[in-house]
Design a protein around this motif. Structure first.
Motif, mmCIF file in Angstrom:
data_model
loop_
_atom_site.group_PDB
_atom_site.id
_atom_site.type_symbol
_atom_site.label_atom_id
_atom_site.label_comp_id
_atom_site.label_asym_id
_atom_site.label_seq_id
_atom_site.Cartn_x
_atom_site.Cartn_y
_atom_site.Cartn_z
ATOM 1 N N ASN A 67 0.829 -1.213 0.000
ATOM 2 C CA ASN A 67 0.000 0.000 0.000
ATOM 3 C C ASN A 67 0.868 1.271 0.000
ATOM 4 N N CYS A 68 2.087 1.109 -0.538
ATOM 5 C CA CYS A 68 3.009 2.247 -0.673
ATOM 6 C C CYS A 68 2.933 2.746 -2.115
ATOM 7 N N SER A 69 3.052 4.050 -2.295
ATOM 8 C CA SER A 69 2.930 4.615 -3.649
ATOM 9 C C SER A 69 4.077 4.189 -4.564
ATOM 10 N N PHE A 70 5.186 3.725 -3.987
ATOM 11 C CA PHE A 70 6.325 3.325 -4.825
ATOM 12 C C PHE A 70 6.229 1.884 -5.317
ATOM 13 N N TYR A 71 5.318 1.098 -4.761
ATOM 14 C CA TYR A 71 5.197 -0.319 -5.130
ATOM 15 C C TYR A 71 4.704 -0.413 -6.564
ATOM 16 N N GLN A 72 5.463 -1.116 -7.408
ATOM 17 C CA GLN A 72 5.148 -1.162 -8.838
ATOM 18 C C GLN A 72 4.169 -2.272 -9.222
ATOM 19 N N MET A 84 13.346 2.226 -5.141
ATOM 20 C CA MET A 84 14.414 2.330 -4.126
ATOM 21 C C MET A 84 15.432 1.205 -4.298
ATOM 22 N N PHE A 85 14.985 0.120 -4.926
ATOM 23 C CA PHE A 85 15.849 -1.058 -5.086
ATOM 24 C C PHE A 85 15.844 -1.468 -6.560
ATOM 25 N N ALA A 86 16.567 -0.745 -7.394
ATOM 26 C CA ALA A 86 16.572 -1.000 -8.834
ATOM 27 C C ALA A 86 16.992 -2.429 -9.139
ATOM 28 N N GLN A 89 13.275 -7.030 -6.349
ATOM 29 C CA GLN A 89 11.870 -6.971 -5.962
ATOM 30 C C GLN A 89 11.730 -6.910 -4.449
ATOM 31 N N VAL A 90 10.765 -6.145 -4.010
ATOM 32 C CA VAL A 90 10.484 -6.049 -2.571
ATOM 33 C C VAL A 90 9.218 -6.848 -2.282
ATOM 34 N N ALA A 91 9.064 -7.242 -1.057
ATOM 35 C CA ALA A 91 7.905 -8.040 -0.660
ATOM 36 C C ALA A 91 6.694 -7.133 -0.437
ATOM 37 N N TRP A 95 8.513 -3.345 4.230
ATOM 38 C CA TRP A 95 8.404 -1.921 4.579
ATOM 39 C C TRP A 95 9.801 -1.321 4.614
ATOM 40 N N CYS A 96 9.898 -0.050 4.236
ATOM 41 C CA CYS A 96 11.158 0.679 4.432
ATOM 42 C C CYS A 96 10.813 2.122 4.791
ATOM 43 N N SER A 97 11.844 2.864 5.230
ATOM 44 C CA SER A 97 11.594 4.213 5.748
ATOM 45 C C SER A 97 11.204 5.213 4.662
ATOM 46 N N ALA A 98 11.267 4.799 3.370
ATOM 47 C CA ALA A 98 10.810 5.688 2.294
ATOM 48 C C ALA A 98 9.312 5.490 2.049
ATOM 49 N N TYR A 99 8.686 4.694 2.893
ATOM 50 C CA TYR A 99 7.247 4.398 2.715
ATOM 51 C C TYR A 99 6.449 5.679 2.529
HETATM 52 FE FE1 SF4 Z 1 9.593 0.526 -1.749
HETATM 53 FE FE2 SF4 Z 1 9.918 1.158 0.791
HETATM 54 FE FE3 SF4 Z 1 7.593 1.650 -0.419
HETATM 55 FE FE4 SF4 Z 1 8.327 -0.839 0.129
HETATM 56 S S1 SF4 Z 1 7.865 0.777 1.631
HETATM 57 S S2 SF4 Z 1 7.464 -0.118 -1.816
HETATM 58 S S3 SF4 Z 1 10.536 -0.756 -0.161
HETATM 59 S S4 SF4 Z 1 9.560 2.601 -0.877
#
Ligand code: SF4
Length: 103
Positions: A67-72, A84-86, A89-91, A95-99
């Protein structure tokens, strides 16, 4: 008639295999490990419940990559790309602090 049908079939096969290949490449992208240097810098955890809450006070229960705007990916995808992780893949449950909450 026969030849245009053959052309159609060949074109369809080409498109189908291209799709299959890109899907394969997507599925094979490595998953970000919690020990990854970028993950450590951003406080990323593949399991959001393991986030260091003392260090990342902004974390709130219910926040995760899906539910983060960066999740593709789609919210239901187990893994997806994140800028954030070119190349990794993230799960969805990570979660990360750029959420940034998806609007
Ligand atoms: Fe990417 Fe962090 Fe958002 Fe997860 S919480 S999608 S790792 S920016």
């Amino acid at each position: 008639m026969k030849s245009s049908r053959r052309t159609f079939l060949i074109t369809s096969l080409g498109v189908a295999s291209t799709l299959a290949l890109s899907r394969q490449a997507f599925a094979d992208a490595p998953k970000v490990a919690d020990t990854d240097p970028t993950a450590q810098a951003l406080g990323y955890k593949a399991d959001a419940s393991k986030v260091d809450k003392a260090r990342y006070a902004k974390y709130a229960a219910g926040q995760d990559c899906s539910n983060c705007s960066f999740y593709q990916g789609k919210a239901t995808d187990a893994y997806a790309n994140c800028p954030m992780f070119a190349g990794k893949q993230v799960a969805g449950k990570g979660w990360c602090s750029a959420y940034n909450k998806k609007a």
